[in-house]
Scaffold this active site. Structure first.
Site, PDB file in Angstrom:
ATOM      1  N   VAL A 101       0.825  -1.210   0.000  1.00 54.89           N
ATOM      2  CA  VAL A 101       0.000   0.000   0.000  1.00 54.89           C
ATOM      3  C   VAL A 101       0.864   1.268   0.000  1.00 54.89           C
ATOM      4  CG1 VAL A 101      -1.669   1.332   1.356  1.00 54.89           C
ATOM      5  CG2 VAL A 101      -1.968  -1.131   1.074  1.00 54.89           C
ATOM      6  N   GLU A 102       1.965   1.228   0.710  1.00 55.52           N
ATOM      7  CA  GLU A 102       2.815   2.421   0.825  1.00 55.52           C
ATOM      8  C   GLU A 102       3.513   2.783  -0.485  1.00 55.52           C
ATOM      9  OE1 GLU A 102       3.241   4.602   3.093  1.00 55.52           O
ATOM     10  OE2 GLU A 102       2.601   3.736   4.993  1.00 55.52           O
TER      11      GLU A 102
END
Length: 204
Positions: A101-102
């Site tokens: 996600v990052e």
């Protein structure tokens, strides 16, 4: 026309230091400024943005990313994820979900706020963790996993709260006594948990 170039940004543009985008501004008298920071407050009204160059933000790292490409990227970091997840008592699947996600496993990712690398460490956080180079994947994973493990302990191993703290800061979680009412943070927690469950299911 006068041209003034910030030496720090000049060096950054040639790869001597790590930086994100370089912004080109023009004053009313024609003076050109090159900077790696956007003017804020009253300053922002004094300059006209005339160009941007440099590395795309972390969001761009995930564009057109297929599951196959994502997994190919992720595979090269498996050993370090396993190592530090084990060392700090964090699920390797959760670490993998955070990185997904990052940064979509882009070790050169930079956010608009200045967070860097796979686990998007802010410079101050990296300094606190002893990470000298956030673009070094091993250092970044070490720092990110260590920091997340601290958030887990701080919030009694509640993964949702630990993720919220990782995204918005622990003080925000404590202030609101739960996940802060920030759209970005609430979305972030849901996305990581969803990805975490997918990785768990794929490895059963």
């Amino acid at each position: 026309m006068r041209i003034i170039v910030s030496f720090v940004v000049f060096f950054a543009a040639f790869g001597i230091t790590h930086a994100g985008n370089t912004y080109i501004y023009q004053e009313n008298d024609g003076t050109i400024w090159y900077t790696n920071k956007k003017p804020v407050g009253v300053e922002k009204d004094k300059y006209k943005l005339v160009g941007v160059f440099g590395r795309p933000t972390a969001t761009a790292s995930c564009r057109n990313m297929t599951p196959a490409r994502m997994e190919a990227r992720a595979r090269q970091y498996d050993n370090d994820i396993r190592r530090y997840a084990s060392e700090y008592g964090v699920s390797r699947h959760l670490v993998k979900a955070i990185i997904s996600v990052e940064s979509c496993f882009d070790e050169r990712a930079i956010s608009r706020a200045g967070a860097r690398g796979l686990m998007q460490l802010m410079p101050k956080t990296a300094e606190y963790l002893g990470v000298n180079n956030s673009f070094d994947s091993r250092q970044n994973i070490y720092g990110g996993v260590r920091y997340f493990s601290e958030m887990q302990r701080r919030f009694h191993y509640n993964d949702s709260l630990a993720l919220a703290a990782y995204n918005a800061g622990p003080s925000a979680v404590e202030k609101y006594n739960g996940i802060p009412p920030f759209k970005e943070t609430q979305s972030y927690v849901k996305r990581v948990i969803k990805k975490y469950r997918e990785y768990l299911a794929a490895n059963q």
